[in-house]
Enzyme design. Structure first.
Site, PDB file in Angstrom:
ATOM      1  N   LYS A  13       0.825  -1.220   0.000  1.00 38.86           N
ATOM      2  CA  LYS A  13       0.000   0.000   0.000  1.00 38.86           C
ATOM      3  C   LYS A  13       0.855   1.264   0.000  1.00 38.86           C
ATOM      4  O   LYS A  13       0.633   2.180  -0.773  1.00 38.86           O
ATOM      5  CB  LYS A  13      -0.933   0.017   1.240  1.00 38.86           C
ATOM      6  CG  LYS A  13      -1.843  -1.197   1.342  1.00 38.86           C
ATOM      7  CD  LYS A  13      -2.743  -1.127   2.564  1.00 38.86           C
ATOM      8  CE  LYS A  13      -1.989  -1.165   3.880  1.00 38.86           C
ATOM      9  NZ  LYS A  13      -1.269  -2.428   4.141  1.00 38.86           N
ATOM     10  N   ARG A  85      -8.733   1.270  10.099  1.00 34.63           N
ATOM     11  CA  ARG A  85      -8.367  -0.124  10.337  1.00 34.63           C
ATOM     12  C   ARG A  85      -9.405  -0.849  11.179  1.00 34.63           C
ATOM     13  O   ARG A  85      -9.221  -2.026  11.476  1.00 34.63           O
ATOM     14  CB  ARG A  85      -7.033  -0.165  11.065  1.00 34.63           C
ATOM     15  CG  ARG A  85      -5.827  -0.490  10.160  1.00 34.63           C
ATOM     16  CD  ARG A  85      -4.615  -0.382  11.022  1.00 34.63           C
ATOM     17  NE  ARG A  85      -3.464  -1.110  10.627  1.00 34.63           N
ATOM     18  CZ  ARG A  85      -2.416  -0.593  10.018  1.00 34.63           C
ATOM     19  NH1 ARG A  85      -2.422   0.649   9.616  1.00 34.63           N
ATOM     20  NH2 ARG A  85      -1.353  -1.345   9.809  1.00 34.63           N
ATOM     21  N   ARG A 124      11.612  -6.087   4.063  1.00 36.33           N
ATOM     22  CA  ARG A 124      11.426  -4.620   4.004  1.00 36.33           C
ATOM     23  C   ARG A 124      12.513  -3.907   4.810  1.00 36.33           C
ATOM     24  O   ARG A 124      12.845  -4.293   5.918  1.00 36.33           O
ATOM     25  CB  ARG A 124      10.056  -4.245   4.542  1.00 36.33           C
ATOM     26  CG  ARG A 124       9.874  -2.738   4.684  1.00 36.33           C
ATOM     27  CD  ARG A 124       8.432  -2.327   4.751  1.00 36.33           C
ATOM     28  NE  ARG A 124       7.751  -2.790   5.938  1.00 36.33           N
ATOM     29  CZ  ARG A 124       6.425  -2.642   6.146  1.00 36.33           C
ATOM     30  NH1 ARG A 124       5.675  -2.066   5.228  1.00 36.33           N
ATOM     31  NH2 ARG A 124       5.884  -3.091   7.245  1.00 36.33           N
ATOM     32  N   ARG A 157      12.157  -2.349  10.425  1.00 36.57           N
ATOM     33  CA  ARG A 157      11.178  -1.947  11.442  1.00 36.57           C
ATOM     34  C   ARG A 157      11.089  -2.991  12.540  1.00 36.57           C
ATOM     35  O   ARG A 157      11.113  -4.179  12.273  1.00 36.57           O
ATOM     36  CB  ARG A 157       9.805  -1.772  10.787  1.00 36.57           C
ATOM     37  CG  ARG A 157       9.588  -0.386  10.236  1.00 36.57           C
ATOM     38  CD  ARG A 157       8.367  -0.301   9.362  1.00 36.57           C
ATOM     39  NE  ARG A 157       7.151  -0.807   9.993  1.00 36.57           N
ATOM     40  CZ  ARG A 157       5.937  -0.684   9.459  1.00 36.57           C
ATOM     41  NH1 ARG A 157       5.798  -0.089   8.287  1.00 36.57           N
ATOM     42  NH2 ARG A 157       4.877  -1.155  10.066  1.00 36.57           N
ATOM     43  N   ARG A 168       0.335  -9.150  13.696  1.00 36.05           N
ATOM     44  CA  ARG A 168      -0.276  -8.109  12.851  1.00 36.05           C
ATOM     45  C   ARG A 168      -1.236  -8.711  11.832  1.00 36.05           C
ATOM     46  O   ARG A 168      -2.271  -8.134  11.531  1.00 36.05           O
ATOM     47  CB  ARG A 168       0.820  -7.296  12.159  1.00 36.05           C
ATOM     48  CG  ARG A 168       1.522  -6.356  13.149  1.00 36.05           C
ATOM     49  CD  ARG A 168       2.857  -5.889  12.634  1.00 36.05           C
ATOM     50  NE  ARG A 168       2.759  -5.015  11.497  1.00 36.05           N
ATOM     51  CZ  ARG A 168       3.688  -4.910  10.550  1.00 36.05           C
ATOM     52  NH1 ARG A 168       4.797  -5.623  10.625  1.00 36.05           N
ATOM     53  NH2 ARG A 168       3.518  -4.084   9.555  1.00 36.05           N
TER      54      ARG A 168
HETATM   55  P1  ADP Z   1       2.382  -1.787   3.225  1.00 37.07           P
HETATM   56  O1  ADP Z   1       2.424  -0.296   3.134  1.00 37.07           O
HETATM   57  O2  ADP Z   1       1.132  -2.378   2.631  1.00 37.07           O
HETATM   58  O3  ADP Z   1       2.653  -2.322   4.608  1.00 37.07           O
HETATM   59  P2  ADP Z   1       4.896  -1.639   1.723  1.00 37.07           P
HETATM   60  O4  ADP Z   1       4.539  -0.734   0.592  1.00 37.07           O
HETATM   61  O5  ADP Z   1       5.734  -1.100   2.819  1.00 37.07           O
HETATM   62  O6  ADP Z   1       3.550  -2.356   2.305  1.00 37.07           O
HETATM   63  O7  ADP Z   1       5.599  -2.927   1.083  1.00 37.07           O
HETATM   64  C1  ADP Z   1       6.097  -3.985   1.897  1.00 37.07           C
HETATM   65  C2  ADP Z   1       7.428  -4.466   1.339  1.00 37.07           C
HETATM   66  O8  ADP Z   1       7.219  -5.107   0.086  1.00 37.07           O
HETATM   67  C3  ADP Z   1       8.457  -3.364   1.089  1.00 37.07           C
HETATM   68  O9  ADP Z   1       9.726  -3.881   1.374  1.00 37.07           O
HETATM   69  C4  ADP Z   1       8.305  -3.071  -0.410  1.00 37.07           C
HETATM   70  O10 ADP Z   1       9.516  -2.596  -0.987  1.00 37.07           O
HETATM   71  C5  ADP Z   1       7.950  -4.439  -0.948  1.00 37.07           C
HETATM   72  N1  ADP Z   1       7.044  -4.399  -2.095  1.00 37.07           N
HETATM   73  C6  ADP Z   1       6.015  -3.532  -2.319  1.00 37.07           C
HETATM   74  N2  ADP Z   1       5.382  -3.838  -3.468  1.00 37.07           N
HETATM   75  C7  ADP Z   1       6.028  -4.930  -3.974  1.00 37.07           C
HETATM   76  C8  ADP Z   1       5.855  -5.739  -5.154  1.00 37.07           C
HETATM   77  N3  ADP Z   1       4.882  -5.488  -6.036  1.00 37.07           N
HETATM   78  N4  ADP Z   1       6.698  -6.796  -5.328  1.00 37.07           N
HETATM   79  C9  ADP Z   1       7.669  -7.066  -4.430  1.00 37.07           C
HETATM   80  N5  ADP Z   1       7.898  -6.347  -3.321  1.00 37.07           N
HETATM   81  C10 ADP Z   1       7.080  -5.285  -3.091  1.00 37.07           C
HETATM   82  P1  AMP Z   2       1.661   0.450   9.295  1.00 41.02           P
HETATM   83  O1  AMP Z   2       2.858   1.292   9.036  1.00 41.02           O
HETATM   84  O2  AMP Z   2       0.437   0.871   8.523  1.00 41.02           O
HETATM   85  O3  AMP Z   2       1.963  -1.030   9.095  1.00 41.02           O
HETATM   86  O4  AMP Z   2       1.275   0.653  10.833  1.00 41.02           O
HETATM   87  C1  AMP Z   2       2.180   0.305  11.861  1.00 41.02           C
HETATM   88  C2  AMP Z   2       1.468   0.201  13.185  1.00 41.02           C
HETATM   89  O5  AMP Z   2       0.902   1.479  13.541  1.00 41.02           O
HETATM   90  C3  AMP Z   2       0.293  -0.775  13.254  1.00 41.02           C
HETATM   91  O6  AMP Z   2       0.711  -2.104  13.487  1.00 41.02           O
HETATM   92  C4  AMP Z   2      -0.520  -0.188  14.415  1.00 41.02           C
HETATM   93  O7  AMP Z   2       0.053  -0.513  15.669  1.00 41.02           O
HETATM   94  C5  AMP Z   2      -0.347   1.310  14.206  1.00 41.02           C
HETATM   95  N1  AMP Z   2      -1.411   1.888  13.352  1.00 41.02           N
HETATM   96  C6  AMP Z   2      -1.260   2.471  12.126  1.00 41.02           C
HETATM   97  N2  AMP Z   2      -2.445   2.889  11.655  1.00 41.02           N
HETATM   98  C7  AMP Z   2      -3.373   2.560  12.583  1.00 41.02           C
HETATM   99  C8  AMP Z   2      -4.792   2.706  12.671  1.00 41.02           C
HETATM  100  N3  AMP Z   2      -5.507   3.267  11.681  1.00 41.02           N
HETATM  101  N4  AMP Z   2      -5.406   2.242  13.791  1.00 41.02           N
HETATM  102  C9  AMP Z   2      -4.715   1.686  14.790  1.00 41.02           C
HETATM  103  N5  AMP Z   2      -3.385   1.498  14.771  1.00 41.02           N
HETATM  104  C10 AMP Z   2      -2.707   1.929  13.677  1.00 41.02           C
END
Ligand code: ADP
Ligand code: AMP
Length: 214
Positions: A13, A85, A124, A157, A168
């Site tokens: 995302k 969420r 990541r 992270r 998660r």
């Molecule tokens: P989210 O925001 O949904 O938690 P991220 O955008 O941070 O996900 O993506 C999670 C991981 O996957 C990151 O390391 C990113 O670089 C990688 N990633 C994102 N899209 C793709 C894809 N289409 N193919 C492979 N790896 C991806």
């Molecule tokens: P994310 O970067 O979206 O994966 O979020 C990291 C962490 O932040 C999550 O695991 C939650 O602990 C917290 N968080 C982010 N967005 C929300 C939300 N809308 N509601 C509750 N917790 C959140």
């Protein structure tokens, strides 16, 4: 247009939101990024949110709704990434938009099997300085573990460790997945196949938005 990006952690995302925001001028609001910044700065919100985030749990709805109300821009044009969420968060968002005379145009569900999600999360890495997100296998930095833009050492992270990832995903299934029906019932859900390479997903995403968004 106002968009919500929905889907499990690691589905891509943030990666897609950044690209779309840059190309189309949307404002990308990632509640995860905002919370991590608050934790880093040790603000009152950061102090309250930290433990939930470390455990992979959700930060309480009242804090999250207050945060969104604070950062949501007057003119809209946003991609909400990681919010809402929970159902109460979705309802609060609807109320807030109503008051502003704005609407949510689309909720995009990033659809990806669990195994792929886990692989994406475990690889990541992010830049502690500019927030750029990499993947050690699929989107690696040019130089080993260094940010292409800042030259700073990338970090993993805390919540991308295996035990926390499992929690998660559990939290996603129980608390967030009900939003899929919530938005489907409103007639604004689109499901995006989030598998394949980043550029491939991006083309699919733009096509899906163009089809629905006019
Ligand atoms: P989210 O925001 O949904 O938690 P991220 O955008 O941070 O996900 O993506 C999670 C991981 O996957 C990151 O390391 C990113 O670089 C990688 N990633 C994102 N899209 C793709 C894809 N289409 N193919 C492979 N790896 C991806
Ligand atoms: P994310 O970067 O979206 O994966 O979020 C990291 C962490 O932040 C999550 O695991 C939650 O602990 C917290 N968080 C982010 N967005 C929300 C939300 N809308 N509601 C509750 N917790 C959140």
């Amino acid at each position: 247009m106002n968009l919500v990006f929905l889907g499990p952690p690691g589905a891509g995302k943030g990666t897609q939101a950044k690209k779309l925001a840059e190309e189309k001028g949307y404002i990308h609001i990632s509640t995860g990024d905002l919370l991590r910044e608050a934790v880093r700065k040790g603000t009152p919100l950061g102090k309250k949110a930290r433990e939930y985030m470390e455990r992979g749990e959700l930060v309480p709805d009242d804090l999250m709704v207050a945060l969104i109300e604070e950062v949501f821009p007057e003119g809209g044009g946003v991609i909400l990434d990681g919010f809402p969420r929970t159902i109460p968060q979705a309802r609060a968002l609807d109320e807030m938009l109503d008051k502003k005379g704005a609407v949510l145009d689309l909720a995009v569900l990033f659809d990806l099997p669990d195994e792929v999600v886990v692989e994406r999360l475990s690889g990541r890495r992010s830049c502690p300085n500019c927030g750029a997100v990499y993947h050690m296998k699929y989107n690696p930095p040019k130089e080993d573990e260094m940010c292409d833009r800042c030259g700073v050492k990338l970090i993993q992270r805390e919540d991308d460790r295996e035990e926390v990832i499992r929690e998660r995903l559990r939290v996603y299934r129980t608390r967030t997945a009900p939003l899929v029906d919530y938005y489907r019932d409103k007639g604004i859900l689109i499901t995006l196949d989030a598998s394949g390479q980043i550029e491939e997903v991006y083309s699919r995403l733009k096509r899906a938005i163009d089809e629905k968004g006019d």
